[in-house]
Design an enzyme around this catalytic site. Sequence first.
Site, short mmCIF file in Angstrom:
data_model
loop_
_atom_site.label_atom_id
_atom_site.label_comp_id
_atom_site.label_asym_id
_atom_site.label_seq_id
_atom_site.Cartn_x
_atom_site.Cartn_y
_atom_site.Cartn_z
N ASP A 1 -4.95 7.14 -6.76
CA ASP A 1 -5.08 8.64 -6.61
C ASP A 1 -6.11 8.71 -5.40
O ASP A 1 -6.17 9.65 -4.47
CB ASP A 1 -5.94 9.06 -7.87
N ASP B 1 0.86 -1.22 0.10
CA ASP B 1 -0.06 -0.01 0.08
C ASP B 1 0.94 1.35 -0.04
O ASP B 1 1.59 1.56 0.98
CB ASP B 1 -0.90 0.00 1.27
N ILE B 2 0.89 1.92 -1.12
CA ILE B 2 1.81 3.22 -1.18
C ILE B 2 1.57 4.25 -0.33
O ILE B 2 2.33 4.88 0.18
CB ILE B 2 1.85 3.65 -2.74
N GLY C 1 -8.78 4.56 -7.44
CA GLY C 1 -7.46 3.58 -7.49
C GLY C 1 -6.46 4.34 -6.61
O GLY C 1 -6.79 4.80 -5.32
N TYR D 1 -6.39 2.38 -16.70
CA TYR D 1 -5.92 3.14 -17.91
C TYR D 1 -5.54 2.34 -19.09
O TYR D 1 -5.02 2.70 -20.14
CB TYR D 1 -4.87 4.25 -17.49
N ASN E 1 -5.57 12.14 -11.77
CA ASN E 1 -6.09 12.66 -12.97
C ASN E 1 -5.71 13.97 -13.17
O ASN E 1 -5.24 14.71 -12.45
CB ASN E 1 -7.81 12.28 -12.82
N GLY F 1 -3.78 -0.94 -15.12
CA GLY F 1 -5.13 -1.15 -14.44
C GLY F 1 -6.27 -0.40 -15.45
O GLY F 1 -6.19 -0.56 -16.64
#
Length: 170
Positions: free
Chosen positions: A33, A9-10, A31, A125, A23, A123
Site C-alpha cells: 500500500d 515490484d508491482i 508494505g 496481516y 487499508n 505478511g
Amino acid sequence: MRIEAVEGDITTESVDAIVNAANSQLMGGGGVDGAIHAAAGPTLLHECRRLRAARWHDGLPVGEAVATGAGELEAQWVIHTVGPNRHRGQTDPDLLASCFRRSLEVAEEVGARTIAFPAISAGVYGWDAAEVAAIAVDTVRSHPGHEVDLVRFVLFGAPVAQHFRETLGA
C-alpha cells in the site's frame, strides 16, 4: 486467461491495472500500500480521499474492491482491496477469495485486460503465503469472466513467489 507468478515490484508493472492491498481508510500505509502510494504520487491519495468521502465514509469493507486512476504509475488503474487481517480474527478464506474475485470484477468494469496482484494478506496481516497462493490461484482460475487476458502475481521475495509458482504448477 494466462496466469503467471513473478518476483518483483508491482509498482513498475506495465499492466492495465495493479491491485493495492489497501487499508480500509484508503489513505496509504505500509508494505504494498505504501509503495503504491509513494510511486503513484499525490494524485492517488487525492482520488482515494474523494472516493472515501463520496462512497466509503466508514472505510472500504474487507473483501471489497474499488478502482481509481493510477497517478504516475505505468498502469492506468489501481484497484484497491482490503484483505482480511488474521491478527484481528479475520480467518475466513472466503473473505480473502473475495478480494481477488472483486478485484477481477472491478478490472472488467473499467476495461482492464491485464492485471497484477500482490499476495494480499500475506505478511503483516498474518496469512500464510502458501494459503494465500492456493486461495488466489483457485479464485482466479474459477473466475467466470472473459475480459481479462493476463493475471500476473507480482510477489515480494523469492519464498512467496515460489509458493505461487508451485500452486500454478510452474
